[in-house]
Write an enzyme that holds these catalytic residues in place. Sequence first.
Site, short mmCIF file in Angstrom:
data_model
loop_
_atom_site.label_atom_id
_atom_site.label_comp_id
_atom_site.label_asym_id
_atom_site.label_seq_id
_atom_site.Cartn_x
_atom_site.Cartn_y
_atom_site.Cartn_z
N ASN A 92 -18.04 -96.76 -14.14
CA ASN A 92 -17.40 -98.05 -14.41
C ASN A 92 -16.79 -98.07 -15.80
O ASN A 92 -16.51 -97.02 -16.39
CB ASN A 92 -18.35 -99.21 -14.16
CG ASN A 92 -17.66 -100.39 -13.49
OD1 ASN A 92 -16.72 -100.94 -14.04
ND2 ASN A 92 -18.13 -100.77 -12.31
N ARG A 93 -16.59 -99.26 -16.36
CA ARG A 93 -15.81 -99.39 -17.59
C ARG A 93 -16.66 -99.59 -18.83
O ARG A 93 -17.71 -100.23 -18.78
CB ARG A 93 -14.80 -100.54 -17.45
CG ARG A 93 -13.69 -100.24 -16.46
CD ARG A 93 -12.79 -101.44 -16.21
NE ARG A 93 -11.65 -101.04 -15.39
CZ ARG A 93 -11.67 -100.94 -14.06
NH1 ARG A 93 -12.79 -101.23 -13.39
NH2 ARG A 93 -10.60 -100.55 -13.39
N HIS A 118 -15.13 -94.59 -15.67
CA HIS A 118 -15.81 -93.50 -14.95
C HIS A 118 -15.93 -92.22 -15.79
O HIS A 118 -15.74 -91.11 -15.28
CB HIS A 118 -15.11 -93.21 -13.63
CG HIS A 118 -15.22 -94.32 -12.63
ND1 HIS A 118 -16.32 -95.15 -12.54
CD2 HIS A 118 -14.34 -94.74 -11.66
CE1 HIS A 118 -16.13 -96.03 -11.57
NE2 HIS A 118 -14.95 -95.81 -11.02
N HIS A 191 -19.03 -92.48 -5.43
CA HIS A 191 -17.80 -93.26 -5.26
C HIS A 191 -17.10 -92.99 -3.93
O HIS A 191 -15.87 -92.86 -3.87
CB HIS A 191 -16.84 -92.98 -6.42
CG HIS A 191 -15.90 -94.10 -6.74
ND1 HIS A 191 -14.91 -94.50 -5.88
CD2 HIS A 191 -15.81 -94.92 -7.82
CE1 HIS A 191 -14.22 -95.50 -6.43
NE2 HIS A 191 -14.76 -95.77 -7.61
N TYR A 193 -15.43 -93.90 -0.38
CA TYR A 193 -14.76 -95.02 0.28
C TYR A 193 -15.04 -94.93 1.78
O TYR A 193 -14.74 -93.91 2.42
CB TYR A 193 -13.25 -94.96 0.08
CG TYR A 193 -12.76 -95.21 -1.32
CD1 TYR A 193 -12.28 -96.46 -1.71
CD2 TYR A 193 -12.72 -94.18 -2.26
CE1 TYR A 193 -11.79 -96.69 -2.98
CE2 TYR A 193 -12.24 -94.40 -3.54
CZ TYR A 193 -11.78 -95.65 -3.90
OH TYR A 193 -11.29 -95.87 -5.16
N ASP A 257 -13.42 -106.36 -6.62
CA ASP A 257 -13.71 -105.28 -7.57
C ASP A 257 -14.66 -105.86 -8.61
O ASP A 257 -14.26 -106.20 -9.72
CB ASP A 257 -12.43 -104.76 -8.22
CG ASP A 257 -12.66 -103.48 -9.01
OD1 ASP A 257 -13.80 -102.95 -8.98
OD2 ASP A 257 -11.72 -103.00 -9.67
N GLN A 295 -21.20 -102.16 -7.41
CA GLN A 295 -19.78 -102.47 -7.52
C GLN A 295 -19.18 -102.45 -6.12
O GLN A 295 -19.18 -101.42 -5.44
CB GLN A 295 -19.07 -101.45 -8.40
CG GLN A 295 -17.62 -101.83 -8.74
CD GLN A 295 -17.52 -102.83 -9.87
OE1 GLN A 295 -18.48 -103.06 -10.59
NE2 GLN A 295 -16.34 -103.40 -10.07
N GLU A 322 -20.70 -98.94 -4.78
CA GLU A 322 -21.17 -98.07 -5.85
C GLU A 322 -22.41 -98.68 -6.51
O GLU A 322 -22.28 -99.58 -7.35
CB GLU A 322 -20.07 -97.87 -6.90
CG GLU A 322 -18.73 -97.44 -6.33
CD GLU A 322 -17.58 -97.84 -7.25
OE1 GLU A 322 -17.61 -97.47 -8.44
OE2 GLU A 322 -16.66 -98.54 -6.77
#
Length: 357
Positions: A92-93, A118, A191, A193, A257, A295, A322
């Site tokens: 993440n950030r 990430h 991560h 999808y 998100d 997430q 996530e």
Amino acid sequence: MGRVTWLYFFVLLAFLLAINVNGSEAKEEVGVYELKRGNFALNLTNYGATVLSVILPDKNGKLDDVVLGFNSLDDYKNDTVYFGALVGRVANRIGGAQFTLNGTNYKLVANDGKNMLHGGPRGFSDVIWTVESYREKSHITFTYDSFDGEEGFPGDLSVSVTYMFFQTNKLVVSMTAKPLNKATPVNLAQHTYWNLRGHTSGDILSHNLQLFGSQITPVDDQLIPTGKIVPVKGTAYDFLEPHPIGSKINELSDGYDINYVLDNSSFEHFRKAAVVHDSVSGRKLELWTSAPGLQFYTSNMFDNLKGKDGFVYKRHAGLALETQGFPDSVNHPNFPSQIVNPGETYKHFMVYRFTAE
């Protein structure tokens, strides 16, 4: 899962922490590895410790690949959406691509505007992991030695991730990391999808979703948490009861998100995080984790992205779940700490259960 199953599961976790040096000889060249048990199969690569495919039967026994991805390994080397990757050192950030630890300010390598996402431009999703242990019908373990100063992070870090079958329809993901000489933040995340109808089926807006998180950590316009923790009840983020992902998505500017604060469970170090069900295929995914957050991301930035089998992924083609520590935790002392000291071990476990009904 019942209490006897949980007891067996925790015994399994103890086993996972001890298998890193067993099995086949360690390998470092980039390759593709299959795990297969009956009609449940995964393909993975040690480039980014990445999940390439997950093959599952639907309610009629038809097999489909239910994760998004690319056709070639070269495509993964130029990937900007983190298909199936193990991301870190901090997922993440991190706001402003910097943090202060023990009186030292660490400036990181920004790759999302002025922020880090990430783990930076060469995070764990963009390195070659060692295949430490591999048995086709059981598990694969990848390891990586992150060096002091990599992407700006302090200290050498020994990292391991194991993907392992559990019983007939469960996948365990076990992530561990050990700082060798300096305290450092660690927040690893898987991560992948998902599209339970099959990766070529279109969008996931009709999938029914339940999230076991009654709060979120709201973000600013750069998707950096404000530091607040707010309830979801009655908002577009409320998935406390299952309903279609697309039912309230238009109330949001870009889709989902956001980090959910997962609710506590009767198990001290483990909690149920999510249930996803596709009524057409009958496939259902249930997810448990040891992490405090999740997430939820609905592939909002996809724009005619060419994927596997020549299929073009459009917006909302897949959903990511996530499990993680909270984003930008290093800059918010009210969030659960991600700092791991030498002599300590970071541990993050996930359990997926797949059924079709």
